[in-house]
Design a protein around this motif. Structure first.
Motif, PDB file in Angstrom:
ATOM      1  N   PHE A  35       0.731  -1.443   0.012  1.00 46.41           N
ATOM      2  CA  PHE A  35       0.037  -0.012  -0.066  1.00 46.41           C
ATOM      3  C   PHE A  35       0.985   1.463  -0.018  1.00 46.41           C
ATOM      4  CE2 PHE A  35      -1.830   3.146   2.946  1.00 46.41           C
ATOM      5  CZ  PHE A  35      -2.819   3.633   1.918  1.00 46.41           C
ATOM      6  N   LEU A  36       1.814   1.333   1.111  1.00 47.81           N
ATOM      7  CA  LEU A  36       2.786   2.367   0.776  1.00 47.81           C
ATOM      8  C   LEU A  36       3.616   2.462  -0.395  1.00 47.81           C
ATOM      9  CD1 LEU A  36       4.260   1.850   4.529  1.00 47.81           C
ATOM     10  CD2 LEU A  36       2.592   3.298   3.870  1.00 47.81           C
ATOM     11  N   VAL A  37       4.053   1.653  -1.073  1.00 48.64           N
ATOM     12  CA  VAL A  37       4.751   1.807  -2.319  1.00 48.64           C
ATOM     13  C   VAL A  37       3.599   2.041  -3.545  1.00 48.64           C
ATOM     14  CG1 VAL A  37       5.805   0.284  -4.386  1.00 48.64           C
ATOM     15  CG2 VAL A  37       6.363  -0.243  -1.861  1.00 48.64           C
ATOM     16  N   ASP A  38       2.709   1.714  -3.508  1.00 50.28           N
ATOM     17  CA  ASP A  38       1.382   2.182  -4.490  1.00 50.28           C
ATOM     18  C   ASP A  38       1.319   3.704  -4.080  1.00 50.28           C
ATOM     19  OD1 ASP A  38       1.485  -0.624  -5.403  1.00 50.28           O
ATOM     20  OD2 ASP A  38      -0.513  -0.104  -6.041  1.00 50.28           O
ATOM     21  N   SER A  39       1.128   4.095  -3.035  1.00 54.24           N
ATOM     22  CA  SER A  39       0.868   5.623  -2.386  1.00 54.24           C
ATOM     23  C   SER A  39       2.076   6.424  -3.076  1.00 54.24           C
ATOM     24  CB  SER A  39       0.771   5.470  -0.926  1.00 54.24           C
ATOM     25  OG  SER A  39      -0.698   4.866  -0.690  1.00 54.24           O
ATOM     26  N   ARG A  40       3.237   5.999  -2.801  1.00 56.45           N
ATOM     27  CA  ARG A  40       4.419   6.819  -3.202  1.00 56.45           C
ATOM     28  C   ARG A  40       4.448   7.100  -4.640  1.00 56.45           C
ATOM     29  NH1 ARG A  40      10.001   3.960  -2.865  1.00 56.45           N
ATOM     30  NH2 ARG A  40       8.989   2.907  -4.304  1.00 56.45           N
ATOM     31  N   HIS A  41       4.119   5.915  -5.325  1.00 54.87           N
ATOM     32  CA  HIS A  41       3.950   6.104  -6.788  1.00 54.87           C
ATOM     33  C   HIS A  41       2.838   7.095  -7.300  1.00 54.87           C
ATOM     34  CE1 HIS A  41       4.794   4.974 -10.984  1.00 54.87           C
ATOM     35  NE2 HIS A  41       3.499   4.447 -11.231  1.00 54.87           N
ATOM     36  N   TRP A  76      12.696   2.367   5.832  1.00 52.33           N
ATOM     37  CA  TRP A  76      12.494   1.717   7.243  1.00 52.33           C
ATOM     38  C   TRP A  76      11.853   0.404   7.191  1.00 52.33           C
ATOM     39  CZ3 TRP A  76       8.333  -0.072  10.064  1.00 52.33           C
ATOM     40  CH2 TRP A  76       8.506  -0.519  11.687  1.00 52.33           C
ATOM     41  N   PHE A  77      11.080  -0.120   6.310  1.00 51.65           N
ATOM     42  CA  PHE A  77      10.292  -1.242   6.088  1.00 51.65           C
ATOM     43  C   PHE A  77      11.778  -2.268   5.706  1.00 51.65           C
ATOM     44  CE2 PHE A  77       6.084   0.049   6.698  1.00 51.65           C
ATOM     45  CZ  PHE A  77       5.381  -1.238   6.843  1.00 51.65           C
ATOM     46  N   LYS A  78      12.396  -1.736   4.755  1.00 53.62           N
ATOM     47  CA  LYS A  78      13.639  -2.686   4.221  1.00 53.62           C
ATOM     48  C   LYS A  78      14.519  -2.799   5.390  1.00 53.62           C
ATOM     49  CE  LYS A  78      15.023  -0.947   0.011  1.00 53.62           C
ATOM     50  NZ  LYS A  78      14.907  -0.090  -1.098  1.00 53.62           N
ATOM     51  N   GLU A  79      14.719  -1.745   6.372  1.00 53.89           N
ATOM     52  CA  GLU A  79      15.635  -2.065   7.170  1.00 53.89           C
ATOM     53  C   GLU A  79      15.149  -3.288   8.181  1.00 53.89           C
ATOM     54  OE1 GLU A  79      16.004   1.804   9.082  1.00 53.89           O
ATOM     55  OE2 GLU A  79      17.032   2.804   7.672  1.00 53.89           O
ATOM     56  N   GLN A  80      13.845  -3.492   8.327  1.00 54.34           N
ATOM     57  CA  GLN A  80      13.165  -4.443   9.161  1.00 54.34           C
ATOM     58  C   GLN A  80      13.355  -5.854   8.213  1.00 54.34           C
ATOM     59  OE1 GLN A  80      12.437  -3.059  12.020  1.00 54.34           O
ATOM     60  NE2 GLN A  80      12.840  -1.175  10.857  1.00 54.34           N
ATOM     61  N   GLY A  81      14.062  -5.820   7.227  1.00 53.16           N
ATOM     62  CA  GLY A  81      14.270  -7.025   6.439  1.00 53.16           C
ATOM     63  C   GLY A  81      13.210  -7.447   5.460  1.00 53.16           C
ATOM     64  N   LEU A 140       0.210  -3.500  13.278  1.00 55.10           N
ATOM     65  CA  LEU A 140       1.353  -4.215  12.762  1.00 55.10           C
ATOM     66  C   LEU A 140       2.939  -3.747  12.900  1.00 55.10           C
ATOM     67  CD1 LEU A 140      -0.152  -3.958   9.093  1.00 55.10           C
ATOM     68  CD2 LEU A 140      -0.074  -5.869  10.449  1.00 55.10           C
ATOM     69  N   LEU A 141       2.844  -2.489  13.411  1.00 52.72           N
ATOM     70  CA  LEU A 141       4.268  -1.871  13.838  1.00 52.72           C
ATOM     71  C   LEU A 141       4.566  -1.523  15.240  1.00 52.72           C
ATOM     72  CD1 LEU A 141       3.964   0.705  10.551  1.00 52.72           C
ATOM     73  CD2 LEU A 141       4.710  -1.971  10.866  1.00 52.72           C
ATOM     74  N   ASP A 142       3.737  -2.221  16.093  1.00 48.83           N
ATOM     75  CA  ASP A 142       3.799  -1.924  17.594  1.00 48.83           C
ATOM     76  C   ASP A 142       4.031  -0.424  17.828  1.00 48.83           C
ATOM     77  OD1 ASP A 142       4.315  -4.641  18.135  1.00 48.83           O
ATOM     78  OD2 ASP A 142       6.531  -4.922  17.570  1.00 48.83           O
ATOM     79  N   GLY A 143       3.122   0.308  17.175  1.00 52.68           N
ATOM     80  CA  GLY A 143       3.001   1.755  17.556  1.00 52.68           C
ATOM     81  C   GLY A 143       3.835   2.582  16.807  1.00 52.68           C
ATOM     82  N   HIS A 144       4.711   2.149  15.930  1.00 51.09           N
ATOM     83  CA  HIS A 144       5.706   3.092  15.285  1.00 51.09           C
ATOM     84  C   HIS A 144       4.918   3.962  14.383  1.00 51.09           C
ATOM     85  CE1 HIS A 144       9.510   4.195  12.861  1.00 51.09           C
ATOM     86  NE2 HIS A 144       8.721   3.758  11.802  1.00 51.09           N
ATOM     87  N   LYS A 145       5.177   5.165  14.327  1.00 50.44           N
ATOM     88  CA  LYS A 145       4.672   6.019  13.436  1.00 50.44           C
ATOM     89  C   LYS A 145       5.201   6.329  12.357  1.00 50.44           C
ATOM     90  CE  LYS A 145       1.887  10.400  13.802  1.00 50.44           C
ATOM     91  NZ  LYS A 145       1.364  11.776  14.501  1.00 50.44           N
ATOM     92  N   LEU A 146       4.568   6.171  11.204  1.00 45.01           N
ATOM     93  CA  LEU A 146       5.665   6.417   9.867  1.00 45.01           C
ATOM     94  C   LEU A 146       5.398   8.113   9.573  1.00 45.01           C
ATOM     95  CD1 LEU A 146       3.922   3.729   7.813  1.00 45.01           C
ATOM     96  CD2 LEU A 146       6.005   3.639   9.088  1.00 45.01           C
ATOM     97  N   GLU A 147       6.318   8.181   8.631  1.00 45.86           N
ATOM     98  CA  GLU A 147       6.557   9.629   8.304  1.00 45.86           C
ATOM     99  C   GLU A 147       5.368  10.006   7.373  1.00 45.86           C
ATOM    100  OE1 GLU A 147       9.063  11.877   9.007  1.00 45.86           O
ATOM    101  OE2 GLU A 147      10.092  10.443  10.272  1.00 45.86           O
TER     102      GLU A 147
END
Length: 205
Positions: A35-41, A76-81, A140-147
Motif C-alpha cells: 500500500f505504501l509503495v503504491d501510494s508513493r508512486h 524503514w521497512f527494508k531495514e526491518q528485512g 502491525l508496527l508496535d505503535g511505530h508512527k510512519l513519516e
C-alpha cells in the motif's frame, strides 16, 4: 460558494470508511508495505506533474507532499528485512490516469478534472488516511508512527490543507461554470481510484 466548499459537499456523497470497518481488516506487514509503495508512486506522479506543467504551478510546495516521507517509510521497512515490491496494478493504473489527464490537451476541462484528483487524494489522506495509519501502526508496527502521517511543514489541519484550498479557490475563481461542474463531477471517480489502493490492506481475517 468557493470550489473547495463545493468539493467538500460532494465528498459527503462518497461512502466513508468507519473505524469498525477498518478494524476488521487483517493485512500483514507486507500488504501494508505494498500500500505504501503504491501510494508513493501516485504521490510522486502528482508531484512530478505539478512541477512539470505551469498550469499547475499554484499547487507546488504546498507542504502536503508525501513522496519524500513515504521514501523514508519504505526504507524503514527494508531495514526491518522486507523486500520492496514493485508498484501494484492499482498504483500503476491511477498514475497512468493522472498522466493522461495532465497531457490531454484535447480533453475538455482536463486541468479542472486533474485538480479534483489532486485535491481529493491529498484530502483523503489527511482525513480517513490518518485513522487508517493509526490502526495499522497499532496492529502491525508496535505503535511505530510512519513519516507518511507526519507533516513537517506546518499544522496540516490549520495551515497546509486550508492553504491548498485557498489556492484552488483562487484558481477556480477564473473558471467558467462548465469548468467548475467538470471538476465536481469527477469527485466519485477520484475516490474510486484513490480507494483502490486500500485493496492492499482491506483484506479480512
Amino acid at each position: 460558494p468557493p470550489l473547495s466548499h463545493s468539493l467538500s459537499l460532494s465528498e459527503r456523497s462518497v461512502p466513508r470508511l468507519a473505524p469498525p470497518q477498518v478494524n476488521a481488516w487483517e493485512p500483514g506487514q507486507a500488504d501494508y508495505l505494498q500500500f505504501l509503495v503504491d501510494s508513493r508512486h501516485v504521490y510522486a506522479t502528482l508531484e512530478e506533474l505539478v512541477t512539470k506543467y505551469d498550469a499547475l504551478a499554484q499547487y507546488r510546495n504546498s507542504g502536503l507532499e508525501r513522496a519524500g516521507p513515504l521514501e523514508k517509510d519504505i526504507a524503514w521497512f527494508k531495514e526491518q528485512g522486507f523486500a520492496e515490491p514493485p508498484v501494484g496494478a492499482q498504483g500503476t493504473a491511477y498514475a497512468a490516469l493522472l498522466r493522461e489527464l495532465a497531457s490531454a490537451g484535447n480533453v475538455p476541462y482536463h486541468w479542472q478534472v486533474f485538480t479534483c484528483h489532486f485535491y481529493n487524494f491529498y484530502f483523503a489522506h489527511t482525513a480517513g488516511g490518518r485513522m487508517i495509519g493509526k490502526m495499522m501502526s497499532d496492529k502491525l508496527l508496535d505503535g511505530h508512527k510512519l513519516e507518511f502521517y507526519q507533516w513537517s511543514a506546518g499544522d496540516v489541519d490549520k495551515e497546509l490543507l486550508p492553504g491548498l484550498r485557498n489556492k484552488i479557490d483562487e484558481q477556480a475563481a477564473t473558471w467558467t461554470p462548465e469548468q467548475k461542474a467538470a471538476c465536481l463531477k469527477e469527485t466519485a471517480n477520484t475516490f474510486r481510484y484513490g480507494g483502490s489502493l486500500l485493496q492492499h490492506i482491506s483484506r479480512r481475517g
